[in-house]
Design an enzyme around this catalytic site. Structure first.
Site, PDB file in Angstrom:
ATOM      1  N   LYS A 155       2.644   6.637   5.000  1.00  0.00           N
ATOM      2  CA  LYS A 155       1.822   5.500   4.593  1.00  0.00           C
ATOM      3  C   LYS A 155       2.459   4.181   4.998  1.00  0.00           C
ATOM      4  O   LYS A 155       3.666   3.984   4.844  1.00  0.00           O
ATOM      5  CB  LYS A 155       1.639   5.517   3.064  1.00  0.00           C
ATOM      6  CG  LYS A 155       0.582   4.586   2.549  1.00  0.00           C
ATOM      7  CD  LYS A 155      -0.806   5.111   2.831  1.00  0.00           C
ATOM      8  CE  LYS A 155      -1.872   4.031   2.583  1.00  0.00           C
ATOM      9  NZ  LYS A 155      -1.794   2.909   3.546  1.00  0.00           N
TER      10      LYS A 155
ATOM     11  N   SER B 182      -6.520   3.557   3.976  1.00  0.00           N
ATOM     12  CA  SER B 182      -5.787   2.748   3.007  1.00  0.00           C
ATOM     13  C   SER B 182      -6.731   1.994   2.082  1.00  0.00           C
ATOM     14  O   SER B 182      -6.516   0.828   1.735  1.00  0.00           O
ATOM     15  CB  SER B 182      -4.856   1.751   3.719  1.00  0.00           C
ATOM     16  OG  SER B 182      -3.880   1.254   2.827  1.00  0.00           O
TER      17      SER B 182
ATOM     18  N   SER C   8       0.799  -1.230   0.000  1.00  0.00           N
ATOM     19  CA  SER C   8       0.000   0.000   0.000  1.00  0.00           C
ATOM     20  C   SER C   8       0.826   1.271   0.000  1.00  0.00           C
ATOM     21  O   SER C   8       0.278   2.362  -0.174  1.00  0.00           O
ATOM     22  CB  SER C   8      -0.943   0.007   1.206  1.00  0.00           C
ATOM     23  OG  SER C   8      -1.985  -0.923   1.031  1.00  0.00           O
TER      24      SER C   8
ATOM     25  N   LYS D 247       0.380   3.566  -2.876  1.00  0.00           N
ATOM     26  CA  LYS D 247      -0.777   4.465  -2.934  1.00  0.00           C
ATOM     27  C   LYS D 247      -0.343   5.932  -2.948  1.00  0.00           C
ATOM     28  O   LYS D 247      -1.118   6.807  -3.355  1.00  0.00           O
ATOM     29  CB  LYS D 247      -1.719   4.222  -1.748  1.00  0.00           C
ATOM     30  CG  LYS D 247      -2.521   2.921  -1.821  1.00  0.00           C
ATOM     31  CD  LYS D 247      -3.453   2.802  -0.609  1.00  0.00           C
ATOM     32  CE  LYS D 247      -4.439   1.650  -0.751  1.00  0.00           C
ATOM     33  NZ  LYS D 247      -3.852   0.330  -0.500  1.00  0.00           N
TER      34      LYS D 247
END
Length: 383
Positions: free
Chosen positions: A217, A115, A55, A58
């Site tokens: 993140k 997320s 993730s 992202k």
């Protein structure tokens, strides 16, 4: 520290060579720590190997969305439709529903805090028509940003053998987000977000540790392990760090916390000049004023290894005299900072005021002085 100046050609570079400092070890398969002010790498472990980013990729989806807002293609109030494909995404979700419309601002929260894999697909389809087209556009843009070890096949970081980023690329991308989109960066520090009646916490474990962490993140898949790309500020100095390939959430928290504490412990902040401070005066050629102040466009400071603090040297470099006209804010030179056993760090210096081109009298006087200087140089040597 000592300061010297000289009129030499300016060459601005982004430094990536690791600094010598107290030894540090991490359980992460790959990691990097960067001093954001200079781009100096404070720590590096397998930083350029393309790996599954989970993730953490992202961030590229968010970067593309932030650019679309900045370019006027969408606004934060623009609503994107939710497809059945988006709703069907597994893993972490924002819990958007097919057939509904979701504002861009909510999608930003849903990607950063929750997320949401589903939110990423909504953004991809909203901006590019399909996730496949969006992934191709992301990869092209990544190359333009200098992310040479990045190839993206989807918007969410969903496992794919061809979906890869290096930790250096993740750190560089984070720097772009921090610098180019400060109006959205505070979203990364939000601890929870509610959508569709469901409140979810931010998965970043460092936000509540009082170590200056304010983004960015986390990521986790079976292939990638546990990872985190983060940033932290202490005493006005920001670092960006990435660690990936860790074995558990607990290990991710302890290893990234250790990275932050090590960086701010093994290195000292050295401040050279405040924002707008006059660093030097440069000679001007055929201008209404004979000199122009070279000023710091922002606070000039950096992290240096503690043992090297007293050996720091700084030089002012510019190509002079500088020909008028000159515009305030124009980059004219650099402050070059040297620390033993590392490459030099360079900070832009800009014009502190406008300097108009001189009138006829000024130009005649300059031409006369130039002719006189050349004549002196051509005189024969005397015994």
């Amino acid at each position: 520290m000592f300061l010297k100046s000289g009129a030499i050609a300016l060459a601005l570079i982004l430094l990536i060579a690791p600094l010598p400092a107290a030894a540090f070890e991490t359980k992460a398969k790959a990691a990097i720590v960067i001093d954001h002010a200079t781009g100096l790498v404070l720590f590096s472990k397998d930083a350029d190997r393309p790996m599954a980013p989970a993730s953490m990729s992202k961030l590229m989806t968010l970067f593309m969305l932030f650019e679309a807002i900045r370019d006027g293609r969408v606004t934060t109030e623009t609503e994107f439709g939710v497809s059945a494909r988006a709703q069907a995404m597994g893993g972490s979700r924002m819990f958007v529903e097919a057939g509904t419309m979701v504002p861009v601002e909510a999608l930003i929260h849903g990607i950063i805090v929750q997320s949401g894999n589903d939110a990423c697909v909504v953004v991809a389809e909203g901006l590019a028509g399909s996730e496949e087209a969006f992934a191709e556009a992301m990869t092209r843009r990544a190359r333009e940003l200098g992310l040479t070890n990045t190839t993206l096949t989807n918007a969410s970081g969903w496992p794919d053998p061809d979906h890869l980023m290096s930790v250096r690329d993740l750190a560089l991308l984070s720097g772009h987000i921090i610098d180019e989109f400060p109006e959205y960066y505070s979203y990364f520090n939000e601890t929870e977000f509610t959508w569709n009646g469901i409140t979810q916490p931010n998965r970043n474990p460092l936000l509540k540790l009082n170590i200056g962490a304010d983004g960015l993140k986390t990521g986790h898949t079976a292939e990638a392990g546990y990872g985190l790309v983060g940033s932290a500020v202490q005493d006005g100095q920001r670092i960006i760090f990435v660690a990936t390939g860790l074995a558990s959430e607990a290990e991710r928290r302890s290893e990234t916390e250790a990275l932050v504490k090590w960086a701010f412990g093994a290195f000292d902040k050295v401040k050279f000049f405040d924002k707008d401070a006059v660093v030097a005066d440069a000679d001007v050629w055929i201008g209404e004023q004979p000199t122009v102040p070279l000023v710091a466009p922002q606070m000039l400071q950096m992290l240096v290894p503690r043992e090297s603090r007293d050996a720091v040297a700084a030089s002012i470099v510019y190509r002079g005299p500088i020909e008028a006209p000159i515009a305030a804010g124009q980059v004219l030179g650099a402050l070059v900072v040297e620390v033993p056993d590392q490459e030099a760090a360079r900070f832009d210096l800009v014009a502190g005021r406008d300097v108009a081109r001189g009138g006829l009298v000024t130009r005649i006087g300059a031409a006369t002085r130039l002719a006189r200087d050349r004549a002196v140089q051509m005189l024969p040597a005397r015994d």
